[in-house]
Design a protein around this motif. Sequence first.
Motif, PDB file in Angstrom:
ATOM      1  N   PHE A 151      -7.444   2.816   2.288  1.00  0.00           N
ATOM      2  CA  PHE A 151      -7.394   3.471   3.591  1.00  0.00           C
ATOM      3  C   PHE A 151      -8.178   4.788   3.526  1.00  0.00           C
ATOM      4  O   PHE A 151      -8.459   5.308   2.449  1.00  0.00           O
ATOM      5  CB  PHE A 151      -5.946   3.768   4.011  1.00  0.00           C
ATOM      6  CG  PHE A 151      -5.180   4.593   3.002  1.00  0.00           C
ATOM      7  CD1 PHE A 151      -5.220   5.983   3.028  1.00  0.00           C
ATOM      8  CD2 PHE A 151      -4.426   3.981   2.020  1.00  0.00           C
ATOM      9  CE1 PHE A 151      -4.532   6.739   2.089  1.00  0.00           C
ATOM     10  CE2 PHE A 151      -3.727   4.723   1.071  1.00  0.00           C
ATOM     11  CZ  PHE A 151      -3.793   6.117   1.107  1.00  0.00           C
TER      12      PHE A 151
ATOM     13  N   TRP B  45       0.622   4.578   1.331  1.00  0.00           N
ATOM     14  CA  TRP B  45      -0.181   5.414   2.213  1.00  0.00           C
ATOM     15  C   TRP B  45       0.034   6.889   1.866  1.00  0.00           C
ATOM     16  O   TRP B  45       1.060   7.260   1.275  1.00  0.00           O
ATOM     17  CB  TRP B  45       0.202   5.158   3.672  1.00  0.00           C
ATOM     18  CG  TRP B  45       0.147   3.713   4.059  1.00  0.00           C
ATOM     19  CD1 TRP B  45       1.137   2.777   3.914  1.00  0.00           C
ATOM     20  CD2 TRP B  45      -0.956   3.021   4.636  1.00  0.00           C
ATOM     21  NE1 TRP B  45       0.716   1.553   4.367  1.00  0.00           N
ATOM     22  CE2 TRP B  45      -0.569   1.663   4.824  1.00  0.00           C
ATOM     23  CE3 TRP B  45      -2.236   3.405   5.023  1.00  0.00           C
ATOM     24  CZ2 TRP B  45      -1.403   0.713   5.373  1.00  0.00           C
ATOM     25  CZ3 TRP B  45      -3.077   2.455   5.586  1.00  0.00           C
ATOM     26  CH2 TRP B  45      -2.667   1.129   5.757  1.00  0.00           C
ATOM     27  N   ASP B  46      -0.885   7.730   2.239  1.00  0.00           N
ATOM     28  CA  ASP B  46      -0.774   9.157   1.905  1.00  0.00           C
ATOM     29  C   ASP B  46      -1.368   9.986   3.038  1.00  0.00           C
ATOM     30  O   ASP B  46      -2.533   9.825   3.411  1.00  0.00           O
ATOM     31  CB  ASP B  46      -1.502   9.458   0.587  1.00  0.00           C
ATOM     32  CG  ASP B  46      -1.095  10.801  -0.005  1.00  0.00           C
ATOM     33  OD1 ASP B  46      -0.659  11.682   0.758  1.00  0.00           O
ATOM     34  OD2 ASP B  46      -1.218  10.974  -1.229  1.00  0.00           O
ATOM     35  N   GLU B  47      -0.556  10.878   3.588  1.00  0.00           N
ATOM     36  CA  GLU B  47      -1.027  11.741   4.670  1.00  0.00           C
ATOM     37  C   GLU B  47      -2.015  12.801   4.192  1.00  0.00           C
ATOM     38  O   GLU B  47      -2.836  13.282   4.977  1.00  0.00           O
ATOM     39  CB  GLU B  47       0.154  12.457   5.324  1.00  0.00           C
ATOM     40  CG  GLU B  47       0.988  11.589   6.225  1.00  0.00           C
ATOM     41  CD  GLU B  47       1.783  12.431   7.199  1.00  0.00           C
ATOM     42  OE1 GLU B  47       1.384  12.500   8.372  1.00  0.00           O
ATOM     43  OE2 GLU B  47       2.799  13.013   6.788  1.00  0.00           O
TER      44      GLU B  47
ATOM     45  N   VAL C  10       0.501   4.725  10.191  1.00  0.00           N
ATOM     46  CA  VAL C  10       1.518   3.984   9.432  1.00  0.00           C
ATOM     47  C   VAL C  10       2.568   3.399  10.375  1.00  0.00           C
ATOM     48  O   VAL C  10       3.080   2.299  10.143  1.00  0.00           O
ATOM     49  CB  VAL C  10       2.155   4.904   8.375  1.00  0.00           C
ATOM     50  CG1 VAL C  10       3.417   4.280   7.791  1.00  0.00           C
ATOM     51  CG2 VAL C  10       1.152   5.194   7.264  1.00  0.00           C
TER      52      VAL C  10
ATOM     53  N   SER D 191      -8.168   8.811   4.639  1.00  0.00           N
ATOM     54  CA  SER D 191      -7.182   9.844   4.960  1.00  0.00           C
ATOM     55  C   SER D 191      -7.866  11.196   4.889  1.00  0.00           C
ATOM     56  O   SER D 191      -8.544  11.503   3.921  1.00  0.00           O
ATOM     57  CB  SER D 191      -6.021   9.796   3.955  1.00  0.00           C
ATOM     58  OG  SER D 191      -5.104  10.841   4.202  1.00  0.00           O
TER      59      SER D 191
ATOM     60  N   ILE E  91       0.856  -1.188   0.000  1.00  0.00           N
ATOM     61  CA  ILE E  91       0.000   0.000   0.000  1.00  0.00           C
ATOM     62  C   ILE E  91       0.887   1.232   0.000  1.00  0.00           C
ATOM     63  O   ILE E  91       1.877   1.290   0.740  1.00  0.00           O
ATOM     64  CB  ILE E  91      -0.920   0.032   1.244  1.00  0.00           C
ATOM     65  CG1 ILE E  91      -1.855  -1.171   1.273  1.00  0.00           C
ATOM     66  CG2 ILE E  91      -1.738   1.319   1.283  1.00  0.00           C
ATOM     67  CD1 ILE E  91      -2.682  -1.269   2.546  1.00  0.00           C
TER      68      ILE E  91
ATOM     69  N   MET F 168      -2.124  10.442   9.424  1.00  0.00           N
ATOM     70  CA  MET F 168      -1.771   9.180   8.777  1.00  0.00           C
ATOM     71  C   MET F 168      -0.462   8.583   9.280  1.00  0.00           C
ATOM     72  O   MET F 168      -0.354   7.366   9.467  1.00  0.00           O
ATOM     73  CB  MET F 168      -1.707   9.380   7.260  1.00  0.00           C
ATOM     74  CG  MET F 168      -1.441   8.107   6.464  1.00  0.00           C
ATOM     75  SD  MET F 168      -2.606   6.775   6.814  1.00  0.00           S
ATOM     76  CE  MET F 168      -4.122   7.501   6.197  1.00  0.00           C
TER      77      MET F 168
ATOM     78  N   GLN G 140      -5.272   7.877  -5.290  1.00  0.00           N
ATOM     79  CA  GLN G 140      -5.896   6.622  -4.872  1.00  0.00           C
ATOM     80  C   GLN G 140      -6.931   6.150  -5.887  1.00  0.00           C
ATOM     81  O   GLN G 140      -7.052   4.947  -6.148  1.00  0.00           O
ATOM     82  CB  GLN G 140      -6.540   6.795  -3.496  1.00  0.00           C
ATOM     83  CG  GLN G 140      -5.596   7.340  -2.434  1.00  0.00           C
ATOM     84  CD  GLN G 140      -4.291   6.558  -2.361  1.00  0.00           C
ATOM     85  OE1 GLN G 140      -4.279   5.327  -2.422  1.00  0.00           O
ATOM     86  NE2 GLN G 140      -3.185   7.279  -2.249  1.00  0.00           N
TER      87      GLN G 140
ATOM     88  N   CYS H 119       4.978   5.888   2.791  1.00  0.00           N
ATOM     89  CA  CYS H 119       3.944   6.893   3.037  1.00  0.00           C
ATOM     90  C   CYS H 119       4.323   8.197   2.344  1.00  0.00           C
ATOM     91  O   CYS H 119       5.444   8.698   2.508  1.00  0.00           O
ATOM     92  CB  CYS H 119       3.771   7.136   4.534  1.00  0.00           C
ATOM     93  SG  CYS H 119       2.474   8.337   4.944  1.00  0.00           S
TER      94      CYS H 119
END
Length: 547
Positions: free
Chosen positions: A140, A91-93, A152, A142, A89, A148, A101, A166
């Motif tokens: 996820f 992830w992205d803050e 993570v 966000s 994955i 985030m 996404q 991330c």
Amino acid sequence: MAHLVEKFPIDLKSFKKLKLDPKKPQLSKEEKEVLTFNIQLLRDTIVYFTATASARGVSGHTGGAYDTVPEVCMLLAIMEGDPSKYVPIIWDEAGHRVATQYLLSALDGSLPPEHLLHYRAANSRLPGHPELGLTPGVKFSSGRLGHMWPLVNGVALANRDKGVFCLGSDGSQQEGNDAEAARLAVAQNLNVKLFIDDNDTLEGHGMKVITAQGKDFESLWSAVAEAVACNGPLPRVMAPGIPDIEGSPHAHDVIPVASATRYLEKRGLGNLASIYNEIKPILNPYLFIGSSHELGANRVIFGEAVNMVLDTLPPEEAKAKVLVVDSDLEGSTGLKSIHQKHPEVFLSSGIMERGNFSAAAGFGFDPDKFVLSHFSHSGVDEADNTCHFGLNNMFGDNGLTDVQSYLYFPADAAQMVAVVKRVFFERGVRFIFSTRAKVPWILKEDGARFFEGDYKFIPGKDDIIRKARLDTSQQGLDVGLINKPCLNVIKKIGQTPFVLVVESLNQKTGLGSKFGTWLLERQLTPKYGYMGTTKEAIISKIMELAH
């Protein structure tokens, strides 16, 4: 939802699977060619579909997703090279980068590419922040900045033998949550890799920081490879190649249709821009009795109303009594006009809401100084979702009963002015709420604006917009309309045959969830129901409590 095109005109199946080894910091000629192709393909796609939001008159945030495409492509290639070493994955803050996404969901087949052209449309399940369980393929949720990275860290704790990627942002690093997350990542030597725009805030926490030029893919790959190969946590040095908004903060929001068109023409894809002419803003088809066609922006008017108060004070007195603290969002929260007209009271601070709020409270601790809080994105409106808006604003009234919290909800721009003027110099914490979207003016029966002229706002007093005879001839109903700018109970309301509370806040915690109890406590028992936000990007559903 019917698609705007039968087939998405950009061939996402042409995306080329690539395997990259972070132990090899130099790209081969073939690797660079494939990487460059993939980056351009995804950037073209992001510009193309996010501009549809601009065409339909909503926001959309193009720049962040566009900017981070190189890192996304490199990270996908690293995970493709050895899937067993990494949590699969990215992830992205930054919830605003949700276009990334949605694009990844289309790439992996979870979402039809054609559906991307409904970006930010109501009921499209493509809201302004990613929501797990709402949009197929999204892995996820966000939302607000700074939430985030701590999560993570937990993913890394659960996967000690794997790397976790991330995408971060310099704005997130200004939040207290990320400072705490950095300390945990260092203390536990978590294998977390952050890729951050314009970051200069993390070295002080003991993290290794590598700087790279985003436009130079080879330089960027060397930095990414070094980051991934390094053991432990590691954190990137807006919209290159897009006419009009390159290097501008305007790239943060949705790309204008004209800029997207020029970009596509420059890329030899000008024919794709014709779709923007087919998309029109959806106007409200209903004519509401007692409100205007024209709209006013309450969140903007707030700042203008504060200026009206400050204009009555000498600059030195204003500076001594008033402090306006901005959390780096003055254009979005209505504070820009104060900064321009009364810079003597204005403090530009970072995206540190909790710290800034406490600083404001400390300033207002002196009896001759004042604190007024403006929450400019309350409730749900437009085609957005719960990550962006404050749905539980009634928690501002969660003190004990011996402490009064003052919450004000102006109905339109004119009442916003009246409220600010009336409560500005009162003691105590006062909260004024406004929606993100513009709202109509409330009208008297003769068509004049209800809250202008000789209107004076009185805290604790409701506004009777229409007495109980509204629509009698048309529907056989005897209905009145009350505007509630405050949290209070008027006995007259409870003496009517029925009461219906309508609001854009969370149905579970909003005014409607409280008001029925307040009526019963006063031995008032009308038929009662309330309407509020119940689902992502959808408002309505009546909760009937009594018949």
